[in-house]
Design a protein around this motif. Sequence first.
Motif, PDB file in Angstrom:
ATOM      1  N   ALA A  52     -14.385  45.872  14.150  1.00  0.00           N
ATOM      2  CA  ALA A  52     -14.393  44.563  13.342  1.00  0.00           C
ATOM      3  C   ALA A  52     -13.988  43.539  14.226  1.00  0.00           C
ATOM      4  O   ALA A  52     -14.255  42.444  13.842  1.00  0.00           O
ATOM      5  N   VAL A  53     -12.853  43.473  14.719  1.00  0.00           N
ATOM      6  CA  VAL A  53     -12.394  42.379  15.660  1.00  0.00           C
ATOM      7  C   VAL A  53     -13.754  41.768  16.701  1.00  0.00           C
ATOM      8  O   VAL A  53     -13.987  40.792  16.904  1.00  0.00           O
ATOM      9  N   ALA A  54     -14.421  42.653  17.136  1.00  0.00           N
ATOM     10  CA  ALA A  54     -15.382  42.537  18.154  1.00  0.00           C
ATOM     11  C   ALA A  54     -16.492  41.630  17.167  1.00  0.00           C
ATOM     12  O   ALA A  54     -16.966  40.849  17.837  1.00  0.00           O
ATOM     13  N   LEU A  55     -16.766  42.300  15.988  1.00  0.00           N
ATOM     14  CA  LEU A  55     -17.573  41.510  15.083  1.00  0.00           C
ATOM     15  C   LEU A  55     -17.345  40.138  14.723  1.00  0.00           C
ATOM     16  O   LEU A  55     -18.028  39.105  14.781  1.00  0.00           O
ATOM     17  N   ALA A  56     -16.114  39.970  14.535  1.00  0.00           N
ATOM     18  CA  ALA A  56     -15.294  38.825  14.027  1.00  0.00           C
ATOM     19  C   ALA A  56     -15.514  37.830  15.427  1.00  0.00           C
ATOM     20  O   ALA A  56     -15.754  36.557  15.413  1.00  0.00           O
ATOM     21  N   GLY A 229      -7.835  36.037  10.278  1.00  0.00           N
ATOM     22  CA  GLY A 229      -8.255  36.570   8.854  1.00  0.00           C
ATOM     23  C   GLY A 229      -8.417  38.249   9.136  1.00  0.00           C
ATOM     24  O   GLY A 229      -7.800  38.984   8.314  1.00  0.00           O
ATOM     25  N   THR A 230      -9.180  38.722  10.232  1.00  0.00           N
ATOM     26  CA  THR A 230      -9.515  40.049  10.444  1.00  0.00           C
ATOM     27  C   THR A 230      -8.339  40.861  10.854  1.00  0.00           C
ATOM     28  O   THR A 230      -8.014  41.927  10.531  1.00  0.00           O
ATOM     29  N   VAL A 231      -7.608  40.164  11.784  1.00  0.00           N
ATOM     30  CA  VAL A 231      -6.398  40.660  12.438  1.00  0.00           C
ATOM     31  C   VAL A 231      -5.350  40.959  11.273  1.00  0.00           C
ATOM     32  O   VAL A 231      -4.475  41.923  11.313  1.00  0.00           O
ATOM     33  N   GLY A 232      -5.200  39.759  10.509  1.00  0.00           N
ATOM     34  CA  GLY A 232      -4.207  39.875   9.454  1.00  0.00           C
ATOM     35  C   GLY A 232      -4.520  41.059   8.534  1.00  0.00           C
ATOM     36  O   GLY A 232      -3.474  41.649   8.070  1.00  0.00           O
ATOM     37  N   ALA A 233      -5.783  41.205   8.222  1.00  0.00           N
ATOM     38  CA  ALA A 233      -6.031  42.158   7.067  1.00  0.00           C
ATOM     39  C   ALA A 233      -5.913  43.574   7.923  1.00  0.00           C
ATOM     40  O   ALA A 233      -5.367  44.593   7.189  1.00  0.00           O
TER      41      ALA A 233
END
Length: 465
Positions: A52-56, A229-233
């Motif tokens: 997900a982080v890579a996609l972000a 936002g992705t890391v926070g989630a």
Amino acid sequence: MHDRHTRRFGLGTATALVMGNIIGGGIFLLPASVAPFGTVSLLAFGVLTVGAVALALVFGRLAQRHPDTGGPYVYAREAFGDFAGFLSAWSYWTMTWVSNAALAVAAVGYVHVLFPGHASGGTDLAVALGALWLPALANFAGTRYVGAVQLISTVLKFIPLLFIAVAGLFFFDPGNLGAFHEGGGSAVGGLSAAAAILLYSYVGVESAAMSAGEVRDPERNVGRATVLGTVGAAVVYLLGTLAVFGTVAHTELVHSTAPFSDAVNAMFGGHWGGTVIAAAAVISILGALNGWTLMSAQSPYAAAKDGLFPAPFLTKRRGVPTVGVLAAALLASALTVINYLTGAGGVFEILVLITTFSATVPYLLAAGAQIYFLLSGRRDKVRPARFARDLTLALVAFGFTFWLVAGAGYAAIYQGVLFLFAGILVYAVMAARRAGRGRGGEAAADAGAGAAGADVPAAASAEAR
């Protein structure tokens, strides 16, 4: 010109948009959903977080190149042409309004916890429709109010979840965890099975990119907001799930219908945890609906600018594409009414399956677009030193999205492809209209050129006389 109802999103609001859209109502049931597979599900969460982080990061890179409203649609069209762009916009639009209906129905269950009593179908329908239209009204009021609601709701749902995650460390009992891998088969099989349930936990990473036109300094802030936002989630997901695993006995957790409530009750005693978590869940869902309602209008708005969606979707007031918001709210309401009045649960489940596949189409095309930009020589704004890193991230994001498709299951892919292909009819109509307008313009230009040509001899003859 911006009126007082219009305000471009800063970094904080854009981050809240991403985090709020990722964290909906599903987080409150996730620990119980993956508990049957054992603590291997925590490892699955970690693996998915990397993807997900890579996609972000890929969305951030793409937004630097194309900081326009529409996100995945813009990238797909720029890389692969109108048809790919349309498929991205169509799939994303479908996913948003159908998933909004599902979120509204989920909110009803939590409202029952807050206000126990004899529920009726009419009351439930009214609550679900209210959950759809309150966020729609916030969107009609303008981006200023959308941003305010998103920021407040994200804080209100983040605080209780983070509190449970931190407090759970002080009540953590390793004896509650159970085995690393539960059930038959191999640990790898358990990892994959848990991942299949968790795969869609990160849908929403594209939210800042989708609204890039409403973000201040999008070349910088879209990428930063997407990653933050992705890391926070991810922090909320991982620590929250770990806290529940460590405070609720595994034998109880696998049968729990409110795992976070059970965790609060286990830590502090009493039965008040259910009310607190139900309130947090309602706030979380309303915040997610607020953000997803805006997302449901952005993709068709961007496509309509290029003539790939009907022109009314271009209507924009106070920074919000109002026709897109209205259309999504009406469609989601119709689906909700069908669900409650006819009891057509089968129809509703089919459409929800469609959303699980539809969400992956824009992601796959966006990751593919980044790979295309990097390998085709179009490396504008990509430093040579970053090429290897950006290509690696794009390949990881593509693999992650491909895993999403595989995890959707045969039924979701089958139904989703049928609905995706239905969009071809819409594309054919819109393409024919564009071609007709193009031919009309060419005919007018030819007529003008002919008239100009006819004037030349006449002018020359007059000059000769």
